[in-house]
Scaffold this active site. Sequence first.
Site, PDB file in Angstrom:
ATOM      1  N   GLY A  12      60.049  37.401  54.550  1.00  0.00           N
ATOM      2  CA  GLY A  12      59.362  37.543  55.829  1.00  0.00           C
ATOM      3  C   GLY A  12      60.186  38.145  56.956  1.00  0.00           C
ATOM      4  CB  THR A  13      63.151  40.409  57.219  1.00  0.00           C
ATOM      5  OG1 THR A  13      62.757  41.492  56.384  1.00  0.00           O
ATOM      6  CG2 THR A  13      64.094  39.484  56.471  1.00  0.00           C
ATOM      7  CG  ASN A  14      59.048  44.187  57.294  1.00  0.00           C
ATOM      8  OD1 ASN A  14      59.262  45.091  58.099  1.00  0.00           O
ATOM      9  ND2 ASN A  14      59.510  44.210  56.057  1.00  0.00           N
ATOM     10  CG  MET A  91      55.459  41.155  46.762  1.00  0.00           C
ATOM     11  SD  MET A  91      55.750  42.931  47.018  1.00  0.00           S
ATOM     12  CE  MET A  91      57.276  42.907  47.959  1.00  0.00           C
ATOM     13  CB  ILE A  93      46.754  44.308  43.411  1.00  0.00           C
ATOM     14  CG1 ILE A  93      48.071  44.819  42.808  1.00  0.00           C
ATOM     15  CG2 ILE A  93      45.690  45.407  43.486  1.00  0.00           C
ATOM     16  CD1 ILE A  93      48.612  46.114  43.387  1.00  0.00           C
ATOM     17  CG  LEU A  94      44.916  43.261  49.346  1.00  0.00           C
ATOM     18  CD1 LEU A  94      44.802  43.751  50.784  1.00  0.00           C
ATOM     19  CD2 LEU A  94      44.727  41.746  49.282  1.00  0.00           C
ATOM     20  CG  ASN A 108      51.635  47.995  52.459  1.00  0.00           C
ATOM     21  OD1 ASN A 108      52.146  46.868  52.461  1.00  0.00           O
ATOM     22  ND2 ASN A 108      51.994  48.924  51.579  1.00  0.00           N
ATOM     23  CG  HIS A 110      55.820  51.770  50.178  1.00  0.00           C
ATOM     24  ND1 HIS A 110      55.624  50.926  49.100  1.00  0.00           N
ATOM     25  CD2 HIS A 110      56.572  52.805  49.715  1.00  0.00           C
ATOM     26  CE1 HIS A 110      56.213  51.438  48.038  1.00  0.00           C
ATOM     27  NE2 HIS A 110      56.797  52.570  48.385  1.00  0.00           N
TER      28      HIS A 110
HETATM   29  C1  GAR Z   1      60.023  44.973  52.451  1.00  0.00           C
HETATM   30  O1  GAR Z   1      61.073  45.862  52.166  1.00  0.00           O
HETATM   31  C2  GAR Z   1      58.686  45.682  52.327  1.00  0.00           C
HETATM   32  O2  GAR Z   1      58.725  47.000  52.757  1.00  0.00           O
HETATM   33  C3  GAR Z   1      58.473  45.604  50.834  1.00  0.00           C
HETATM   34  O3  GAR Z   1      58.919  44.309  50.479  1.00  0.00           O
HETATM   35  C4  GAR Z   1      59.925  43.880  51.382  1.00  0.00           C
HETATM   36  C5  GAR Z   1      59.536  42.529  51.965  1.00  0.00           C
HETATM   37  O4  GAR Z   1      60.555  42.000  52.768  1.00  0.00           O
HETATM   38  N1  GAR Z   1      57.091  45.832  50.486  1.00  0.00           N
HETATM   39  C6  GAR Z   1      56.713  46.470  49.388  1.00  0.00           C
HETATM   40  O5  GAR Z   1      57.478  46.874  48.543  1.00  0.00           O
HETATM   41  C7  GAR Z   1      55.197  46.647  49.240  1.00  0.00           C
HETATM   42  N2  GAR Z   1      54.916  47.628  48.250  1.00  0.00           N
HETATM   43  P1  GAR Z   1      60.269  40.872  53.857  1.00  0.00           P
HETATM   44  O6  GAR Z   1      59.509  39.740  53.162  1.00  0.00           O
HETATM   45  O7  GAR Z   1      61.654  40.428  54.275  1.00  0.00           O
HETATM   46  O8  GAR Z   1      59.492  41.478  54.984  1.00  0.00           O
END
Ligand code: GAR
Length: 209
Positions: A12-14, A91, A93-94, A108, A110
Amino acid sequence: MKNIVVLVSGGGTNLQALIDAQNDGKIQNGKISCVISSNPEAYALERARNNGIDTAVIRRRDYENQKEYDKALVELLKTKNADLIVLAGFMTILGEYVIQSFRNKIINIHPSLIPSFCGEGFYGLRVHEQALKKGVKVTGATVHFVNEICDGGAIILQKAVEVHNGDTPEILQKRVMQEAEWKILPLAVSLFCDEKIIINENNITEIHK
Ligand code: GAR
């Protein structure tokens, strides 16, 4: 004020970048009202709770098939009055029903410059492994709308990041997060909430900053 629901699966850093942007007043016309996780153990849930944000968990494996899961997720998103759904490291799929129910309301993040290193099987660390394997010198991140094609929806924002000699997938992932993801995701959310993203008839976005 738009109701923002964030879907997560892991660290969940994003999500944290979005919470920080909200606390810093950088998302003027939206509020994160709920965080939904596909994984009850996700640290992202802790981040939400620490910030007084409502949480919910919905797991794909608790439903017999994609249709049942999609139905339950749409119902949950409707009870949360979601105006914007942000996939932030989500992670699962919808299915079509979710996408159709919230057309042009799901975005999203990516971790590559789409159309490179995207589509089925490209997620998380795997994306950076493939970028290093190919030897690209520049990679980055993309925020896009979600449609029926995996990572194929209209692109909203992209940011390039340099690949350095000796990078490991972990080092590159961290640099892409710090230099790109944590910046463009909150910015895209803010632009959406300000209604500054227009999608034209060719499914291309125009950003009115
Ligand atoms: C992030 O790098 C995001 O871009 C990627 O997973 C990571 C989640 O990190 N998403 C994908 O690959 C989707 N296809 P987070 O939980 O620390 O935000």
